[in-house]
Design a protein around this motif. Sequence first.
Motif, mmCIF file in Angstrom:
data_model
loop_
_atom_site.group_PDB
_atom_site.id
_atom_site.type_symbol
_atom_site.label_atom_id
_atom_site.label_comp_id
_atom_site.label_asym_id
_atom_site.label_seq_id
_atom_site.Cartn_x
_atom_site.Cartn_y
_atom_site.Cartn_z
ATOM 1 N N ILE A 228 -24.785 -10.641 -2.446
ATOM 2 C CA ILE A 228 -24.403 -10.188 -3.783
ATOM 3 C C ILE A 228 -22.900 -9.916 -3.783
ATOM 4 C CG2 ILE A 228 -26.608 -9.192 -4.518
ATOM 5 C CD1 ILE A 228 -25.533 -6.441 -3.775
ATOM 6 N N VAL A 229 -22.350 -9.871 -4.988
ATOM 7 C CA VAL A 229 -20.909 -9.661 -5.113
ATOM 8 C C VAL A 229 -20.654 -8.321 -5.784
ATOM 9 C CG1 VAL A 229 -18.800 -10.491 -6.222
ATOM 10 C CG2 VAL A 229 -20.461 -12.126 -5.296
ATOM 11 N N LEU A 230 -19.862 -7.475 -5.128
ATOM 12 C CA LEU A 230 -19.473 -6.211 -5.752
ATOM 13 C C LEU A 230 -18.124 -6.417 -6.418
ATOM 14 C CD1 LEU A 230 -20.330 -3.670 -2.911
ATOM 15 C CD2 LEU A 230 -21.810 -4.651 -4.658
ATOM 16 N N PRO A 231 -18.021 -6.106 -7.704
ATOM 17 C CA PRO A 231 -16.757 -6.345 -8.401
ATOM 18 C C PRO A 231 -15.618 -5.514 -7.808
ATOM 19 C CG PRO A 231 -18.346 -5.199 -9.816
ATOM 20 C CD PRO A 231 -19.058 -5.572 -8.567
ATOM 21 N N ALA A 232 -14.395 -6.074 -7.881
ATOM 22 C CA ALA A 232 -13.226 -5.440 -7.278
ATOM 23 C C ALA A 232 -13.051 -4.008 -7.754
ATOM 24 C CB ALA A 232 -11.988 -6.259 -7.615
ATOM 25 N N ALA A 233 -13.359 -3.788 -9.037
ATOM 26 C CA ALA A 233 -13.151 -2.462 -9.616
ATOM 27 C C ALA A 233 -14.070 -1.412 -8.992
ATOM 28 C CB ALA A 233 -13.386 -2.525 -11.116
ATOM 29 N N GLY A 234 -15.105 -1.893 -8.285
ATOM 30 C CA GLY A 234 -16.147 -0.993 -7.815
ATOM 31 C C GLY A 234 -15.733 0.036 -6.779
ATOM 32 N N PHE B 70 -23.362 -8.069 6.424
ATOM 33 C CA PHE B 70 -22.029 -8.578 6.690
ATOM 34 C C PHE B 70 -21.242 -8.463 5.394
ATOM 35 C CE2 PHE B 70 -19.510 -12.472 5.989
ATOM 36 C CZ PHE B 70 -18.555 -12.329 6.987
ATOM 37 N N THR B 71 -20.011 -7.927 5.455
ATOM 38 C CA THR B 71 -19.220 -7.814 4.230
ATOM 39 C C THR B 71 -17.922 -8.597 4.379
ATOM 40 O OG1 THR B 71 -18.113 -5.821 5.017
ATOM 41 C CG2 THR B 71 -20.079 -5.499 3.701
ATOM 42 N N LEU B 72 -17.479 -9.134 3.273
ATOM 43 C CA LEU B 72 -16.231 -9.896 3.294
ATOM 44 C C LEU B 72 -15.505 -9.708 1.974
ATOM 45 C CD1 LEU B 72 -14.303 -11.996 4.526
ATOM 46 C CD2 LEU B 72 -15.778 -13.780 3.543
ATOM 47 N N LYS B 73 -14.270 -9.221 2.063
ATOM 48 C CA LYS B 73 -13.480 -9.051 0.852
ATOM 49 C C LYS B 73 -12.859 -10.391 0.488
ATOM 50 C CE LYS B 73 -10.751 -5.733 -1.462
ATOM 51 N NZ LYS B 73 -9.908 -4.596 -1.499
ATOM 52 N N SER B 74 -12.780 -10.653 -0.807
ATOM 53 C CA SER B 74 -12.285 -11.944 -1.254
ATOM 54 C C SER B 74 -10.755 -11.915 -1.358
ATOM 55 C CB SER B 74 -12.928 -12.285 -2.594
ATOM 56 O OG SER B 74 -12.440 -13.485 -3.086
ATOM 57 N N THR B 75 -10.109 -11.871 -0.193
ATOM 58 C CA THR B 75 -8.642 -11.937 -0.152
ATOM 59 C C THR B 75 -8.243 -12.880 0.978
ATOM 60 O OG1 THR B 75 -8.484 -10.128 1.439
ATOM 61 C CG2 THR B 75 -8.358 -9.526 -0.881
ATOM 62 N N ASP B 76 -7.009 -13.406 0.918
ATOM 63 C CA ASP B 76 -6.538 -14.315 1.966
ATOM 64 C C ASP B 76 -6.497 -13.612 3.316
ATOM 65 O OD1 ASP B 76 -6.324 -16.310 0.143
ATOM 66 O OD2 ASP B 76 -4.172 -15.967 -0.253
ATOM 67 N N ALA C 281 -17.664 -14.873 -6.106
ATOM 68 C CA ALA C 281 -16.756 -13.741 -5.904
ATOM 69 C C ALA C 281 -15.374 -14.070 -6.460
ATOM 70 C CB ALA C 281 -16.658 -13.424 -4.416
ATOM 71 N N GLY C 282 -14.840 -13.210 -7.293
ATOM 72 C CA GLY C 282 -13.483 -13.356 -7.814
ATOM 73 C C GLY C 282 -12.515 -12.659 -6.873
ATOM 74 N N ARG C 283 -11.219 -12.763 -7.182
ATOM 75 C CA ARG C 283 -10.215 -12.149 -6.322
ATOM 76 C C ARG C 283 -10.483 -10.658 -6.126
ATOM 77 N NH1 ARG C 283 -6.427 -13.511 -3.500
ATOM 78 N NH2 ARG C 283 -5.097 -11.777 -2.905
ATOM 79 N N ASP C 284 -10.397 -10.220 -4.879
ATOM 80 C CA ASP C 284 -10.570 -8.802 -4.526
ATOM 81 C C ASP C 284 -12.010 -8.282 -4.624
ATOM 82 O OD1 ASP C 284 -7.975 -8.415 -3.758
ATOM 83 O OD2 ASP C 284 -7.314 -7.734 -5.749
ATOM 84 N N ASP C 285 -12.923 -9.123 -5.082
ATOM 85 C CA ASP C 285 -14.334 -8.712 -5.064
ATOM 86 C C ASP C 285 -14.806 -8.629 -3.612
ATOM 87 O OD1 ASP C 285 -14.311 -8.835 -7.776
ATOM 88 O OD2 ASP C 285 -15.567 -10.631 -7.962
ATOM 89 N N THR C 286 -15.943 -7.971 -3.406
ATOM 90 C CA THR C 286 -16.483 -7.897 -2.045
ATOM 91 C C THR C 286 -17.834 -8.594 -1.988
ATOM 92 O OG1 THR C 286 -15.370 -5.814 -1.671
ATOM 93 C CG2 THR C 286 -17.190 -6.335 -0.183
#
Length: 600
Positions: A331-337, A368-374, A399-404
């Motif tokens: 699942i994707v947690l929004p960046a704002a979360g 397993f968690t992964l943040k959506s950043t370079d 996942a959008g930018r900075d989402d997890t």
Amino acid sequence: MADVLGGLTRTHYCGSLREAQVGSTVTLMGWAATRRDLGGVIFVDLRDREGICQVVARPEVSKEAHGQADHVRSEYVLAVVGKVAARSPETVNPKIPTGQVEVLAERILILSAARTPPFPIEDEVNTAEEIRLEYRYLDLRRPRMHRNIKLRHQMTMEIRRHLDEQGYYEIETPFLTKSTPEGARDYLVPSRVHHGHFYALPQSPQIFKQILMVAGMDKYFQIARCFRDEDLRADRQPEFTQVDVEMSFPRVQSIVDLIEPLYQRVMKLIGVEVARPFPRLRWSEAMERYGSDKPDLRFGMPITDVTEEMRELGLDTFPGLIAEGARARAIVLPAAGQVSGTRMRKINEELWLGRIVPDARGAKRNLFTLKSTDEAVSSLGKKGAREDVARRMLEKAGAGRDDTLLVGVDQPGPLAMAMGILRLEMGRELRLVEESAHRFLWVTDFPLFEKDAGSGRWTSVNHPFTAPHDEDIPLLDTDPGRVRAKAYDIVLNGTEVGGGSIRIHDSELQAKIFKILSLTDEETRDRFGFFLEALQYGTPPHGGIALGVDRMAMILAGESSLRDVIAFPKTASATDLMSGSPSPVREEQLRELGILVIRK
Ligand code: ASP
């Protein structure tokens, strides 16, 4: 001694008086909610089902009425005759619908005195629920309970009207009957005439409604009481009410076409318009996408299968686990979360407690968690994982930018459940749930059987009368676990509000199902012989549904407890605190029934 009603007749409800009645003489009857003596003038707020109205007793209007008002106490029952007057501007009470007027008492009769109630009759009570239930008649006197009971009445009337218009007969079926298998324990009633024989209270009218189809009744409904002796959870009652429906010659669509407009009408009662058709998900899709057979669609956060990606990523023990049959879902947690690392570790422990997989560094995890950043992706690369696959996985899960991205890895069954719980918890925690929305959904094509973990036997997911999909019938002999049922549930905001199925109408197929459920020929004959016989006398294809009334009323009323929409509910230990049941009975009664009680 109380006054007698004599020839008095009520002309208006207290709560119904408006400016239009100013100048007319009215007769009200109700309960004294409050009484205030302002030195010479006595004010009584008189309450009935429809609301509250202010009565004023002035000696210059009637000495007698004023004298009587002096004796009035809380919850006395009064009859008041008087003239409706407009209140002076400074005394208008905008908070109540009758606030523009008051009644100048000419006569007051005390019809009934009252003991001091153990708690005030008002909506905001801090009284323990046990006390409320013990004095349920006082608790029900509160305006909020009146509103709930009225709403429930409007709901069942609307349902009756709808089903009547669609040609359904309301037919009662017996309470004293034989067990109907809905998966719970029966309430038993001993027979006085046949010692050692028992009736079972119906867990549902299932068998009777099917027999009504054999009898050619074609369309049946009943607002039926059902009894199930289960260990109670907060949202269950040992006796509960459902709208029970059965029709002949239906397709699944026929049920949908009957029930969706029914819910539309019911929801209109609270001013909510719901659009048709309701969305539909197959059970297998619901489990995969939402990790639940009753998904809450008031928020998104769907679950995505990323098994292939986690395998190719080549990280830690994950490829090995996947090779052994584990799946990976995300699942994707929004960046704002902003979910903290500590919280993540906590989640991992809670969800996978007891099913933990050691990772390369000896710690235990399968989340397993992964943040959506370079940076996050390249640091993963430094650990030896494939960055292109990490990017592909983020994209696949949306996942959008900075989402997890949150990925769980486990065997499919437990994983679906864990991800479902995770989705719900995260949705609530991140306030993604649109609280005021009403999202209906059908879940269809449940499995017909599931294995009982203890005995290893097949049991019915729904009940044993549910028909299998025609094309799955051959699987009954080879792989019962893969047989899909012509069953459907209706879900609202993550709660199952109803469910049903197309039935088996062939006695041979029905007998075969009983066999798969490990019933011996003798048990089948004993319990269902009459039913199997009935099926042999010309049975139309038929199907139906049952809709929970209590739960629906609770949702409409915006309450969080079923007990707030049932006039006389039971506690979590299945007792009625007002009447004190269950209770011991006299020796003599037991003897008559041929019953010997083993006392613990
Ligand atoms: N008898 C089922 C129940 O009570 C409903 C149905 O299949 O119609 O859940």
